[in-house]
Design an enzyme around this catalytic site. Sequence first.
Site, PDB file in Angstrom:
ATOM      1  N   ASP A   7       0.431   0.755  -1.206  1.00 11.79           N
ATOM      2  CA  ASP A   7       1.641   0.257  -0.563  1.00 11.79           C
ATOM      3  C   ASP A   7       2.737   0.212  -1.634  1.00 11.79           C
ATOM      4  O   ASP A   7       2.446   0.254  -2.835  1.00 11.79           O
ATOM      5  CB  ASP A   7       1.356  -1.134   0.009  1.00 11.79           C
ATOM      6  CG  ASP A   7       2.595  -1.819   0.527  1.00 11.79           C
ATOM      7  OD1 ASP A   7       3.282  -1.238   1.386  1.00 11.79           O
ATOM      8  OD2 ASP A   7       2.894  -2.939   0.053  1.00 11.79           O
ATOM      9  N   ASP A   9       6.458  -1.718  -1.345  1.00 10.61           N
ATOM     10  CA  ASP A   9       7.137  -3.011  -1.450  1.00 10.61           C
ATOM     11  C   ASP A   9       6.139  -4.145  -1.600  1.00 10.61           C
ATOM     12  O   ASP A   9       5.259  -4.336  -0.745  1.00 10.61           O
ATOM     13  CB  ASP A   9       8.007  -3.258  -0.212  1.00 10.61           C
ATOM     14  CG  ASP A   9       9.198  -2.331  -0.149  1.00 10.61           C
ATOM     15  OD1 ASP A   9      10.156  -2.567  -0.887  1.00 10.61           O
ATOM     16  OD2 ASP A   9       9.152  -1.360   0.630  1.00 10.61           O
TER      17      ASP A   9
END
Length: 256
Positions: A7, A9
């Site tokens: 991922d 953010d």
Amino acid sequence: MRGFIFDLDGTVYLGDRLIEGAAEAIRTLRARGDKVVFLSNKPIATRQSYAEKLTKMGIPTTVNDVLNSSLITARYLQRVMQPGERVLVIGEQPIRDELAAHGIVMSDDPHDVQYVVLSWDRQFSYGMLNALYQAAVRGAKVIASNPDRTCPLEDGQIPDTGAFIGALEGATGRPIDLVVGKPSPIAAEAAVRHLGLDYASCYMVGDRLETDIKMGNDTGMNSVLVLTGISTREMAERSEYRPRYILNSIKEIVNI
């Protein structure tokens, strides 16, 4: 060889700040022969912009190293839409451009669409909600790019696509039809196929229990929660989505 699906953010960076040790950790994984791909639910930026951002932060990245919910949505619609069908899009220019690049025909008329793409739009309005509602009650299939309620920033969080999903579901009284971003198996399959490995050889690394960790667990990947974003250790201990590993940050990934 192992595959690492990161991922962005809250995992690799927060806003414009790289999380300490992220560049070194990814460099180490690549140097020892592991495969890396970045998988973001965030639909308000292009894959090219993610690649450029990561490269400037010291993580050399090409556009092919990045998957996001806009791309996964476009590929899904490309598979299921029939000739002559149209889609109403609530979302910003990056997802519209991705759909157009995949040949998806869009329309602003809620009475004349077979699909709705519901995505993050920072100009969301009552008029958009009404268009969503009118299309949905007339039978259009509602597909969300991602279910995230909020997006993490350096100084807090801001509402994401999940807030708009909640508004539409509140109006119609029923759930939307499909989410294609994390934690959907559609997103998991896209990442694993990109890496060319099986699920058991892959590690889903992220900061959200209900998306990153759920997707990893549901599909047989190794789920890794990092504590630099949304979810905390206490949340993980109470959650039905229990990660296989909990790390303080991405820099510890090399020790797994």
